[in-house]
Motif scaffolding. Structure first.
Motif, PDB file in Angstrom:
ATOM      1  N   GLN A 355       0.664  -1.104   0.078  1.00  0.00           N
ATOM      2  CA  GLN A 355      -0.082  -0.041   0.135  1.00  0.00           C
ATOM      3  C   GLN A 355       0.999   1.259  -0.108  1.00  0.00           C
ATOM      4  O   GLN A 355       0.675   2.385  -0.528  1.00  0.00           O
ATOM      5  N   HIS A 356       1.983   1.207   0.763  1.00  0.00           N
ATOM      6  CA  HIS A 356       3.042   2.362   0.537  1.00  0.00           C
ATOM      7  C   HIS A 356       4.304   1.881   0.130  1.00  0.00           C
ATOM      8  O   HIS A 356       5.257   2.874   0.377  1.00  0.00           O
ATOM      9  N   SER A 357       4.498   0.829  -0.519  1.00  0.00           N
ATOM     10  CA  SER A 357       5.844   0.456  -1.118  1.00  0.00           C
ATOM     11  C   SER A 357       5.557  -0.078  -2.342  1.00  0.00           C
ATOM     12  O   SER A 357       4.469  -0.581  -2.814  1.00  0.00           O
ATOM     13  N   SER A 358       6.714  -0.135  -3.191  1.00  0.00           N
ATOM     14  CA  SER A 358       6.585  -0.685  -4.733  1.00  0.00           C
ATOM     15  C   SER A 358       7.228  -1.908  -4.606  1.00  0.00           C
ATOM     16  O   SER A 358       8.179  -2.388  -3.781  1.00  0.00           O
ATOM     17  N   ASN A 387      10.582   1.310  -0.102  1.00  0.00           N
ATOM     18  CA  ASN A 387       9.902   2.200   0.358  1.00  0.00           C
ATOM     19  C   ASN A 387      10.605   3.721   0.539  1.00  0.00           C
ATOM     20  O   ASN A 387      11.743   3.930   0.973  1.00  0.00           O
ATOM     21  N   GLN A 389       9.987   6.722   1.304  1.00  0.00           N
ATOM     22  CA  GLN A 389       9.528   7.629   2.118  1.00  0.00           C
ATOM     23  C   GLN A 389       9.310   6.900   3.495  1.00  0.00           C
ATOM     24  O   GLN A 389       8.442   7.002   4.059  1.00  0.00           O
ATOM     25  N   LYS A 392       7.712   8.740   6.182  1.00  0.00           N
ATOM     26  CA  LYS A 392       6.384   9.135   6.030  1.00  0.00           C
ATOM     27  C   LYS A 392       5.386   7.949   6.094  1.00  0.00           C
ATOM     28  O   LYS A 392       4.333   7.897   6.631  1.00  0.00           O
ATOM     29  N   TYR A 393       5.875   6.989   5.225  1.00  0.00           N
ATOM     30  CA  TYR A 393       5.086   5.433   5.429  1.00  0.00           C
ATOM     31  C   TYR A 393       5.885   4.643   6.314  1.00  0.00           C
ATOM     32  O   TYR A 393       6.594   3.814   5.854  1.00  0.00           O
ATOM     33  N   ASN A 395       4.417   1.986   7.687  1.00  0.00           N
ATOM     34  CA  ASN A 395       3.808   0.524   8.155  1.00  0.00           C
ATOM     35  C   ASN A 395       4.796  -0.628   7.754  1.00  0.00           C
ATOM     36  O   ASN A 395       4.911  -1.622   8.189  1.00  0.00           O
ATOM     37  N   THR A 396       6.057   0.065   7.207  1.00  0.00           N
ATOM     38  CA  THR A 396       7.377  -1.025   7.122  1.00  0.00           C
ATOM     39  C   THR A 396       7.929  -1.265   8.223  1.00  0.00           C
ATOM     40  O   THR A 396       8.298  -2.232   8.465  1.00  0.00           O
TER      41      THR A 396
END
Length: 685
Positions: A355-358, A387, A389, A392-393, A395-396
């Motif tokens: 959701q927040h990583s590629s 990730n 950022q 900021k993100y 959840n990692t």
């Protein structure tokens, strides 16, 4: 192997009731066995451990229990191929199983060796005596003895053998029985080993019991003497830690939980360098070993922002070489996850992370499997996320995919790297790849409060390094916060978890008699014959030899300086003493010790075989020419030694307190020396 696992309770193998919980082959999905624990009488099980296993173990000394561990390790080492054969069915490769099987047996060996640091008694003195009175007739000491309860070990699915043996090593050496509750997913591996352990009769009855099923209710009948250790998810551990039986009885609860362990590439490490390659290899190993199912696996990768592309490209090429499939197939380097439910769980966690990583490398669906049907097994290909950022993100730093999954992230400077790593809220281990001691020092100082272990990886140590993900028997395994807040292993630290530390107070003579270690200020009955003429069994704690006296001369000092080459100015140049603590030429400290040995040694051949070493030595007062010194040699402690073979001489180690005093009876030097002394039983046999 029966398809129905048995529990080993109260001296008997007990089959489970009903259908039980099915355990499936991770490679082809076929049924291995079923396990269960419904209807088991846990109250009787714990009572049996406390009343049968505990007393039997407590009758043994630390030395005897250490030899018991050694015998068990040797026995299991002869049986280990059968464990490897079965371990393939958990999805593990031979290399993965080595960590579990040989690693577990190796931990037994390591703890068996710790007996050499322990007394040949049923108790352990912790630290030094405390002088509690002016004249020294009232002192205190800390004594450690085995708890009178049972250790309940609740283990995770990923290491069904190592997880069991590393805990048993400590509690058995400490003198406490255990009930082992492995994960119901892989308890078939624990059961086959426990069957061998019980059949060997090496452990006393009641020292080990096994519950192969879910174990619901196993913690309901705890008492204040019990200990619980848990390895698994943080959520489950927190639920167990909050049980009324734990809280009401103040039961020690040691928790080792999965954590978001990190690795950091130092800014001094350039792409293409040796340390850069070591960094990449460590990540690949930790992502693919046990298919990423390790509590210590690397989940987060931090690199300087100007090197993130280089790391992603190089790491992707390495991961692309990972061959996935049946671990018994030639060329396969990574097996399967332990089960289909675990496969689904890891996939769900990866989808949350995405959701927040590629996706930097890998595919959740498109990958090849060698020697097996991908649809039947619990296969999962390596996944590298990115990730950009991470501040900021976050959840990692909160979500763990317990498989071959890791996330690559950039950092701008050391302070940010430390801040990001510490967002894991407590980890078992982190690694920094660097050869810069200033970078390493700052990282260690600021990251250590959030970690149980930190590895500094570089070319200098790589040849012998055990790596990021390998807990070592002599080092603590655990971590703060999310990692559970507990500690396992750690050498002697590990066994202290199962011992009660109690302060004892009294006269030095009484405490010496209780502990069988001479306490300063205690009675020192004068030896009627030279102690060096006595065999090990005949020496009494506290008996003392008072030697003749010797008046120190300048020739003593000069001759010692010439003999040893120690021409330190305080011994040879009286004109250089201004501004020093010395009034005039002073005797060498080691001359005092050497002279003391010459005064107390019995020169004739006797039971003393050799000088074994020196544990501690202090020089407490300057000795000048013209002063007269004497020695008191006191039997401080005795430690029996095992015979290595039938030709080995029966013997023990004797610790002697050496007190050197001057003409005013003031101590000028004090030391503990060790000698190896024959046992008289050699002559009687």
């Amino acid at each position: 192997m029966s398809t129905k696992l048995h529990n080993y309770l109260q001296g008997a193998w007990v089959p489970h009731d009903g259908e039980g919980i099915p355990q499936f082959d991770a490679i082809d999905g076929t049924l291995i066995s079923t396990c269960g624990s419904e209807g088991l009488d846990y109250s009787a099980t714990l009572h049996y451990a406390r009343k049968v296993g505990g007393p039997a173990l407590r009758k043994m000394s630390f030395q005897e229990r250490g030899r018991m561990l050694k015998a068990l390790a040797l026995f299991l080492n002869e049986q280990k191929e059968k464990y490897y054969t079965l371990s393939y069915r958990s999805g593990a490769t031979r290399a993965d199983s080595w960590i579990d099987i040989d690693g577990g047996i190796g931990t037994l060996f390591a703890y068996a060796s710790l007996r050499r640091k322990l007394p040949d008694t049923r108790w352990y003195l912790d630290g030094e005596a405390a002088k509690l009175s002016k004249e020294g007739s009232f002192i205190g000491h800390h004594l450690m003895v085995p708890k009178h309860g049972v250790a309940i070990h609740i283990n995770a699915f990923n290491f069904p053998i190592w997880g069991m043996l590393e805990k048993l090593s400590a509690n058995l050496l400490a003198g406490m029985p255990a009930v082992v509750k492995p994960s119901e997913v892989t308890s078939y591996l624990s059961e086959i080993m426990v069957r061998d352990i019980i059949a060997s009769s090496i452990l006393p009855e009641g020292a080990l019991q096994l519950v192969c099923g879910s174990g619901v209710g196993i913690l309901d009948d705890l008492c204040e003497q019990d200990v619980v250790t848990f390895t698994g998810s943080a959520a489950t551990g927190q639920q167990l830690r909050a049980l009324p039986s734990i809280i009401q009885h103040s039961v020690p609860f040691n928790m080792e939980a999965d954590s978001l362990n990190a690795i950091v590439l130092g800014p001094d490490v350039e792409p293409g360098s040796v340390d850069f390659d070591l960094f990449l290899k460590e990540i690949r190993r930790e992502m693919t070993a046990k298919t990423g199912q390790k509590c210590t696996a690397i989940r987060r990768i931090f690199v300087p922002e100007d090197r993130i592309e280089a790391v992603q490209n190089a790491l992707s090429k390495m991961l692309a070489q990972t061959t996935l499939g049946d671990p018994r197939t030639e060329g396969v380097r990574m097996g399967a996850l332990v089960s289909k439910p675990q496969q689904q769980e890891v996939r769900q966690q990866v989808e949350k992370l995405l959701q927040h990583s590629s996706l930097a490398f890998g595919n959740l669906d498109q990958f090849e499997v060698l020697g097996a049907d991908k649809t039947k097994g619990a296969f999962f290909a390596p996944i590298l996320l990115r990730n950009d950022q991470p501040s900021k993100y976050t959840n990692t730093h909160q979500i763990e995919a317990f498989g071959p999954v890791s996330t690559l992230m950039p950092y701008r400077n050391l302070a940010e790297a430390i801040e990001l790593v510490n967002l894991g809220k407590g980890s078992l281990v982190s690694t920094i790849a660097t050869a810069d001691p200033r970078f390493a020092q700052e990282y260690v100082m600021e990251a250590a409060p959030y970690h149980g272990r930190i590895l500094i990886l570089n070319e200098a140590s790589a040849k012998e390094s055990t790596g990021h993900g390998s807990p070592m028997p002599l080092l603590s395994h655990g971590g703060p916060g999310r990692a559970g807040g507990g500690e396992e292993l750690g050498g002697l630290r590990g066994i202290k978890h199962y011992l009660q530390r109690t302060a004892i107070q009294g006269h030095p003579s009484m405490l010496g008699q209780i502990t069988e270690v001479y306490q300063v200020g205690g009675a020192q009955p004068e030896a009627t014959i030279h102690p060096f003429r006595k065999y090990f069994e005949d020496l009494q704690i506290g008996e003392t030899l008072s030697t003749h006296k010797h008046t120190v001369t300048e020739s003593d000092i000069i001759n010692f300086a010439n003999l040893t080459g120690d021409h330190f100015y305080a011994h040879v140049d009286e004109t250089a003493l201004e501004g020093t603590p010395f009034e005039r030429r002073v005797a060498h400290g080691y001359w005092i010790l050497s002279k003391a040995a010459g005064m107390f040694v019995e020169p004739r051949k006797g039971p003393v075989l050799l000088n074994y070493g020196l544990e501690e030595c202090r020089f407490t007062k300057p000795v000048y020419p013209g002063m007269t010194i004497g020695v008191r040699l006191t039997v401080k402690e005795k430690i029996a030694q095992e015979q290595r073979d039938e030709n080995d001489v029966p013997k023990g180690i004797v610790k002697w307190l050496v007190e050197v005093f001057d003409q005013t009876n003031e101590t000028v030097a004090i030391a503990t020396i060790l000698t190896m002394v024959r046992k008289v039983e050699e002559l009687r046999s």
